[in-house]
Design an enzyme around this catalytic site. Structure first.
Site, mmCIF file in Angstrom:
data_model
loop_
_atom_site.group_PDB
_atom_site.id
_atom_site.type_symbol
_atom_site.label_atom_id
_atom_site.label_comp_id
_atom_site.label_asym_id
_atom_site.label_seq_id
_atom_site.Cartn_x
_atom_site.Cartn_y
_atom_site.Cartn_z
ATOM 1 N N SER A 39 3.019 1.514 8.097
ATOM 2 C CA SER A 39 4.075 2.185 7.342
ATOM 3 C C SER A 39 5.410 1.496 7.566
ATOM 4 O O SER A 39 5.705 1.016 8.672
ATOM 5 C CB SER A 39 4.187 3.650 7.769
ATOM 6 O OG SER A 39 3.019 4.367 7.445
ATOM 7 N N TYR B 250 -15.105 -8.972 -5.816
ATOM 8 C CA TYR B 250 -15.880 -7.842 -6.338
ATOM 9 C C TYR B 250 -17.356 -8.160 -6.533
ATOM 10 O O TYR B 250 -18.212 -7.305 -6.237
ATOM 11 C CB TYR B 250 -15.246 -7.320 -7.634
ATOM 12 C CG TYR B 250 -14.107 -6.373 -7.383
ATOM 13 C CD1 TYR B 250 -14.322 -5.003 -7.303
ATOM 14 C CD2 TYR B 250 -12.813 -6.841 -7.209
ATOM 15 C CE1 TYR B 250 -13.279 -4.120 -7.064
ATOM 16 C CE2 TYR B 250 -11.757 -5.974 -6.972
ATOM 17 C CZ TYR B 250 -11.991 -4.612 -6.899
ATOM 18 O OH TYR B 250 -10.958 -3.744 -6.655
ATOM 19 N N GLU C 243 -5.203 -3.230 -10.314
ATOM 20 C CA GLU C 243 -4.627 -4.026 -9.229
ATOM 21 C C GLU C 243 -3.798 -5.183 -9.764
ATOM 22 O O GLU C 243 -2.726 -5.498 -9.224
ATOM 23 C CB GLU C 243 -5.749 -4.514 -8.305
ATOM 24 C CG GLU C 243 -6.341 -3.403 -7.458
ATOM 25 C CD GLU C 243 -7.752 -3.658 -6.969
ATOM 26 O OE1 GLU C 243 -8.416 -2.688 -6.562
ATOM 27 O OE2 GLU C 243 -8.203 -4.825 -7.016
ATOM 28 N N PHE D 123 -3.423 9.347 4.714
ATOM 29 C CA PHE D 123 -4.364 9.118 5.804
ATOM 30 C C PHE D 123 -4.052 7.849 6.569
ATOM 31 O O PHE D 123 -3.655 6.848 5.975
ATOM 32 C CB PHE D 123 -5.795 8.989 5.251
ATOM 33 C CG PHE D 123 -6.556 10.263 5.275
ATOM 34 C CD1 PHE D 123 -7.078 10.743 6.453
ATOM 35 C CD2 PHE D 123 -6.757 10.971 4.110
ATOM 36 C CE1 PHE D 123 -7.786 11.935 6.463
ATOM 37 C CE2 PHE D 123 -7.467 12.157 4.113
ATOM 38 C CZ PHE D 123 -7.988 12.633 5.307
ATOM 39 N N ASN E 71 -2.577 -2.510 7.689
ATOM 40 C CA ASN E 71 -1.466 -1.839 7.019
ATOM 41 C C ASN E 71 -0.621 -1.098 8.042
ATOM 42 O O ASN E 71 -1.169 -0.464 8.960
ATOM 43 C CB ASN E 71 -1.981 -0.812 6.008
ATOM 44 C CG ASN E 71 -2.762 -1.431 4.879
ATOM 45 O OD1 ASN E 71 -2.404 -2.491 4.403
ATOM 46 N ND2 ASN E 71 -3.833 -0.774 4.458
#
Length: 392
Positions: A208, A95, A138, A383, A206
């Site tokens: 599904s 971060y 998170e 999305f 990523n």
């Protein structure tokens, strides 16, 4: 500490973000990815090249600035960001890199006359507030995954136990833990993060989860994308027996419990998260209409599996539409339209509608469902890519 004065300054920058936010975020990404190679695996370079990632970040920053007095007004956006970060294993130590590059971009793009010390100080405090919020949320997800039976934290090595072609473009990969242990359950609609090494470079993506949870393996079904580094690597370079790193399942696009009739609407490879949803609805004896749009028969994946489930169910029906006329029998031809959706869906519109596919497809489905009388609160979507809001 974010003060009232800081909030006022941040809100005053909203018009600047509306007119030049994407230029600012492009500059931000260019600086960060050039100077901090350790964070490159967290960003899809195709989304950078297309402009999708800068647009998504500009939209997210704009939404945050608008609602900095009431972060609850951001709605599901924060949860979606948290889940995406968890799936790619974004860590607290990353971060400060993002924050320093963002403040630098604000200064360099807007110039010192606009991006004064007071503006930079305000945005520094605002960014820290957001970072603290995300880091805390998170950590909760990371800890919960580690404490779940079959769960883990960080990367876990999996072996490809089987590869199966599902269409001319889509191949399924069956993945089992290399350590031989069980795997955590997931909710229908969730995805999983992968860590690959391609040409010596780390890549994270990523995908599904396309089969219902079974406690021992996972399945992803990957579309070969023209020029796609990860998808082509998974199709061509990795065979049965190869190993890859997986992060725990994540995602908020999940099938909520209920008895209301259900519509699952997908376009192309968007079919993958709807398959576990269809299985769950079948097991719950919930009325479900499965609607799938494909370009043609060659790229229509999982047709036999869906047909078999529908044949065994007293509560499920399906509707297929191909853009091209071909030999395979379907219910309709053409692209998604009000007429086709009206034919596909039950007459009673008080249903839960889940839809997923390319962004233009989902924008059209969202608008058309509204025109057909489906309540907005009954619509759910997910999305592909980094977009943070659905237009249409």
């Amino acid at each position: 500490m974010l003060s009232a004065q800081h909030r006022d300054i941040v809100k005053a920058t909203v018009p600047l973000l509306e007119s030049g936010g994407e230029a600012l975020t492009r500059h931000f990404y260019g600086t960060m990815l050039a100077e901090y190679p350790e964070v490159r695996p967290l960003f899809n370079q195709a989304h950078q090249a297309s402009g999708a990632q800068p647009r998504a970040l500009a939209n997210g920053i704009l939404q945050y600035a608008r609602h900095i007095d009431r972060l609850d007004a951001l709605g599901p956006l924060v949860g979606q960001i948290v889940q995406k970060h968890v799936s790619l294993q974004v860590l607290p130590e990353q971060y400060p890199i993002v924050g320093s590059c963002l403040l630098r971009a604000i200064r360099e793009v807007l110039g010192p006359d606009i991006a004064t010390d007071a503006v930079i100080e305000a945005w520094g405090a605002a960014y820290q507030q957001l970072a603290d919020l995300l880091i805390g949320a998170e950590e909760d997800v990371y800890a919960a995954a580690a404490a779940t039976p079959g769960g883990w934290r960080g990367a876990r090595r999996f072996e490809i136990s089987r590869k199966a072609p599902e269409s001319a473009e889509i191949t399924s990969l069956y993945l089992k833990p290399a350590d031989g242990g069980p795997v955590m359950a997931f909710q229908p609609g969730q995805y999983i993060g992968l860590r690959l090494t391609i040409d010596g470079q780390e890549v994270r993506r990523n995908y599904s989860l396309s089969a219902p949870p079974n406690g021992s393996t996972y399945r992803i079904s990957v579309k070969r994308e023209p020029g796609g580094r990860a998808s082509n690597h998974l199709h061509d370079a990795l065979g049965v027996g190869a190993t890859i790193d997986l992060f725990p399942p994540a995602g908020e696009f999940v099938l909520a419990p209920g008895e209301r009739p259900l519509a699952l609407i997908s376009g192309g490879v968007g079919i993958t998260p709807t398959l576990p949803m269809l299985q769950a609805a079948h097991e719950q004896r919930r009325p479900v209409t499965f609607v799938h749009f494909a370009r043609n028969a060659a790229v229509h994946a999982f047709r036999d599996w869906v047909d078999d489930l529908v044949a065994r169910s007293t509560q499920a029906r399906r509707f297929y539409c191909h853009e091209a006329v071909g030999d395979a029998p379907v219910d309709a031809h053409g692209r998604v339209s009000a007429d086709l959706l009206a034919r596909a869906l039950p007459q009673a519109r008080d249903m839960d509608a889940y839809f997923v596919g390319p962004a233009p497809f989902m924008g059209a489905v969202k608008r058309l469902l509204g025109e057909l009388g489906v309540p907005a609160e009954r619509m759910h979507w997910e999305f592909f890519g980094p977009a943070a809001a659905l237009e249409g």
